[in-house]
Design an enzyme around this catalytic site. Structure first.
Site, PDB file in Angstrom:
ATOM      1  N   ASP A  31       0.848  -1.190   0.000  1.00 48.33           N
ATOM      2  CA  ASP A  31       0.000   0.000   0.000  1.00 48.33           C
ATOM      3  C   ASP A  31       0.889   1.248   0.000  1.00 48.33           C
ATOM      4  O   ASP A  31       1.914   1.305   0.684  1.00 48.33           O
ATOM      5  CB  ASP A  31      -0.913  -0.002   1.235  1.00 48.33           C
ATOM      6  CG  ASP A  31      -2.059   0.979   1.106  1.00 48.33           C
ATOM      7  OD1 ASP A  31      -3.215   0.532   0.979  1.00 48.33           O
ATOM      8  OD2 ASP A  31      -1.807   2.207   1.107  1.00 48.33           O
ATOM      9  N   ILE A  32       0.487   2.266  -0.774  1.00 49.08           N
ATOM     10  CA  ILE A  32       1.297   3.479  -0.904  1.00 49.08           C
ATOM     11  C   ILE A  32       1.271   4.310   0.388  1.00 49.08           C
ATOM     12  O   ILE A  32       2.157   5.133   0.617  1.00 49.08           O
ATOM     13  CB  ILE A  32       0.784   4.317  -2.110  1.00 49.08           C
ATOM     14  CG1 ILE A  32       1.851   5.272  -2.600  1.00 49.08           C
ATOM     15  CG2 ILE A  32      -0.484   5.070  -1.763  1.00 49.08           C
ATOM     16  CD1 ILE A  32       1.525   5.920  -3.935  1.00 49.08           C
ATOM     17  N   ASN A  88     -13.031  -3.208   2.448  1.00 51.34           N
ATOM     18  CA  ASN A  88     -13.955  -2.088   2.593  1.00 51.34           C
ATOM     19  C   ASN A  88     -14.921  -2.089   1.411  1.00 51.34           C
ATOM     20  O   ASN A  88     -14.492  -2.219   0.262  1.00 51.34           O
ATOM     21  CB  ASN A  88     -13.186  -0.765   2.632  1.00 51.34           C
ATOM     22  CG  ASN A  88     -12.327  -0.629   3.877  1.00 51.34           C
ATOM     23  OD1 ASN A  88     -12.751  -1.001   4.965  1.00 51.34           O
ATOM     24  ND2 ASN A  88     -11.113  -0.117   3.722  1.00 51.34           N
ATOM     25  N   GLY A  94     -15.534   3.434   3.753  1.00 55.22           N
ATOM     26  CA  GLY A  94     -14.399   4.252   3.323  1.00 55.22           C
ATOM     27  C   GLY A  94     -13.687   3.727   2.094  1.00 55.22           C
ATOM     28  O   GLY A  94     -12.519   4.076   1.869  1.00 55.22           O
ATOM     29  N   GLN A  95     -14.359   2.902   1.299  1.00 54.98           N
ATOM     30  CA  GLN A  95     -13.709   2.412   0.077  1.00 54.98           C
ATOM     31  C   GLN A  95     -13.375   3.600  -0.828  1.00 54.98           C
ATOM     32  O   GLN A  95     -14.230   4.447  -1.101  1.00 54.98           O
ATOM     33  CB  GLN A  95     -14.610   1.423  -0.672  1.00 54.98           C
ATOM     34  CG  GLN A  95     -13.918   0.821  -1.890  1.00 54.98           C
ATOM     35  CD  GLN A  95     -14.745  -0.252  -2.596  1.00 54.98           C
ATOM     36  OE1 GLN A  95     -15.884  -0.534  -2.212  1.00 54.98           O
ATOM     37  NE2 GLN A  95     -14.177  -0.840  -3.640  1.00 54.98           N
ATOM     38  N   SER A  96     -12.124   3.654  -1.277  1.00 59.24           N
ATOM     39  CA  SER A  96     -11.687   4.786  -2.105  1.00 59.24           C
ATOM     40  C   SER A  96     -11.226   4.357  -3.489  1.00 59.24           C
ATOM     41  O   SER A  96     -11.169   5.186  -4.397  1.00 59.24           O
ATOM     42  CB  SER A  96     -10.562   5.555  -1.405  1.00 59.24           C
ATOM     43  OG  SER A  96      -9.458   4.711  -1.183  1.00 59.24           O
ATOM     44  N   HIS A 101     -10.539  -5.133  -3.424  1.00 54.96           N
ATOM     45  CA  HIS A 101      -9.214  -5.444  -2.869  1.00 54.96           C
ATOM     46  C   HIS A 101      -9.327  -5.806  -1.407  1.00 54.96           C
ATOM     47  O   HIS A 101     -10.226  -5.336  -0.699  1.00 54.96           O
ATOM     48  CB  HIS A 101      -8.243  -4.267  -3.037  1.00 54.96           C
ATOM     49  CG  HIS A 101      -8.775  -2.975  -2.519  1.00 54.96           C
ATOM     50  ND1 HIS A 101      -9.668  -2.202  -3.218  1.00 54.96           N
ATOM     51  CD2 HIS A 101      -8.546  -2.311  -1.354  1.00 54.96           C
ATOM     52  CE1 HIS A 101      -9.962  -1.117  -2.518  1.00 54.96           C
ATOM     53  NE2 HIS A 101      -9.304  -1.175  -1.368  1.00 54.96           N
ATOM     54  N   HIS A 103      -7.180  -5.717   2.156  1.00 57.65           N
ATOM     55  CA  HIS A 103      -6.015  -5.208   2.885  1.00 57.65           C
ATOM     56  C   HIS A 103      -5.474  -6.328   3.775  1.00 57.65           C
ATOM     57  O   HIS A 103      -6.250  -7.028   4.437  1.00 57.65           O
ATOM     58  CB  HIS A 103      -6.406  -4.047   3.804  1.00 57.65           C
ATOM     59  CG  HIS A 103      -6.923  -2.832   3.108  1.00 57.65           C
ATOM     60  ND1 HIS A 103      -6.169  -1.686   2.950  1.00 57.65           N
ATOM     61  CD2 HIS A 103      -8.127  -2.568   2.536  1.00 57.65           C
ATOM     62  CE1 HIS A 103      -6.890  -0.766   2.325  1.00 57.65           C
ATOM     63  NE2 HIS A 103      -8.081  -1.275   2.056  1.00 57.65           N
TER      64      HIS A 103
HETATM   65  P1  5GP Z   1      -9.743   1.461   0.272  1.00 59.48           P
HETATM   66  O1  5GP Z   1      -9.823   2.738   1.064  1.00 59.48           O
HETATM   67  O2  5GP Z   1     -10.420   1.595  -1.065  1.00 59.48           O
HETATM   68  O3  5GP Z   1     -10.187   0.237   1.032  1.00 59.48           O
HETATM   69  O4  5GP Z   1      -8.197   1.214   0.027  1.00 59.48           O
HETATM   70  C1  5GP Z   1      -7.515   1.774  -1.049  1.00 59.48           C
HETATM   71  C2  5GP Z   1      -6.055   1.722  -0.697  1.00 59.48           C
HETATM   72  O5  5GP Z   1      -5.323   1.964  -1.881  1.00 59.48           O
HETATM   73  C3  5GP Z   1      -5.608   2.754   0.325  1.00 59.48           C
HETATM   74  O6  5GP Z   1      -5.068   2.103   1.470  1.00 59.48           O
HETATM   75  C4  5GP Z   1      -4.563   3.584  -0.425  1.00 59.48           C
HETATM   76  O7  5GP Z   1      -3.478   3.961   0.381  1.00 59.48           O
HETATM   77  C5  5GP Z   1      -4.151   2.643  -1.543  1.00 59.48           C
HETATM   78  N1  5GP Z   1      -3.690   3.316  -2.742  1.00 59.48           N
HETATM   79  C6  5GP Z   1      -4.270   4.376  -3.369  1.00 59.48           C
HETATM   80  N2  5GP Z   1      -3.555   4.731  -4.449  1.00 59.48           N
HETATM   81  C7  5GP Z   1      -2.498   3.880  -4.513  1.00 59.48           C
HETATM   82  C8  5GP Z   1      -1.400   3.746  -5.419  1.00 59.48           C
HETATM   83  O8  5GP Z   1      -1.258   4.487  -6.388  1.00 59.48           O
HETATM   84  N3  5GP Z   1      -0.502   2.755  -5.161  1.00 59.48           N
HETATM   85  C9  5GP Z   1      -0.634   1.924  -4.084  1.00 59.48           C
HETATM   86  N4  5GP Z   1       0.310   0.991  -3.925  1.00 59.48           N
HETATM   87  N5  5GP Z   1      -1.670   2.008  -3.214  1.00 59.48           N
HETATM   88  C10 5GP Z   1      -2.584   2.976  -3.428  1.00 59.48           C
END
Ligand code: 5GP
Ligand code: ZN
Length: 115
Positions: A31-32, A88, A94-96, A101, A103
């Protein structure tokens, strides 16, 4: 594949993540913005926006994600100390990124309930 999807671009190789595991169904990468010493995202190679898009026809994806998470946890040496897996789904969780995916978080004590 969805043309504008960030994770599809990683799967196709247009964007290169820090890959830690890959098989025919799953890509796993760091994760970034890590929330724990180990924070890996496991994504199915098939584009599904959210967990709501899973059904009996693609249920094999769930097993592939969980087994890949187990392997990555073992590779990081956190199987015995413990780890957490999270999916998520949509706004309240909080899915972004709208490519399904999981975690994998570990390497520190987790708290419950999550915020
Ligand atoms: P969500 O909030 O949708 O469950 O998780 C999305 C995840 O993707 C977040 O933890 C965020 O840090 C990660 N993420 C977003 N953009 C990037 C990216 O460009 N590269 C990587 N490796 N992770 C990313
Ligand atoms: Zn996608």
């Amino acid at each position: 594949m969805a043309a504008e999807c960030l994770f599809c671009k990683m799967i196709s190789g247009t964007i290169k993540p820090q890959t830690v595991y890959e098989d025919d169904k799953v890509l796993a990468f760091k994760d970034i913005n890590p929330q724990a010493p180990v924070h890996v995202l496991l994504v199915p190679k098939q584009h599904l926006a959210t967990l709501n898009d899973l059904d009996a026809k693609n249920a094999d994806i769930v097993g592939a994600l969980v087994l890949a998470a187990k392997k990555v946890a073992d590779d990081y040496g956190i199987s015995r100390s413990g780890y957490r897996t999270v999916i998520n789904c949509n706004a309240d969780a909080g899915q972004s990124v709208f490519h399904l995916h999981m975690h994998l978080l570990g390497g520190r004590l987790m708290h419950w309930p999550p915020g």
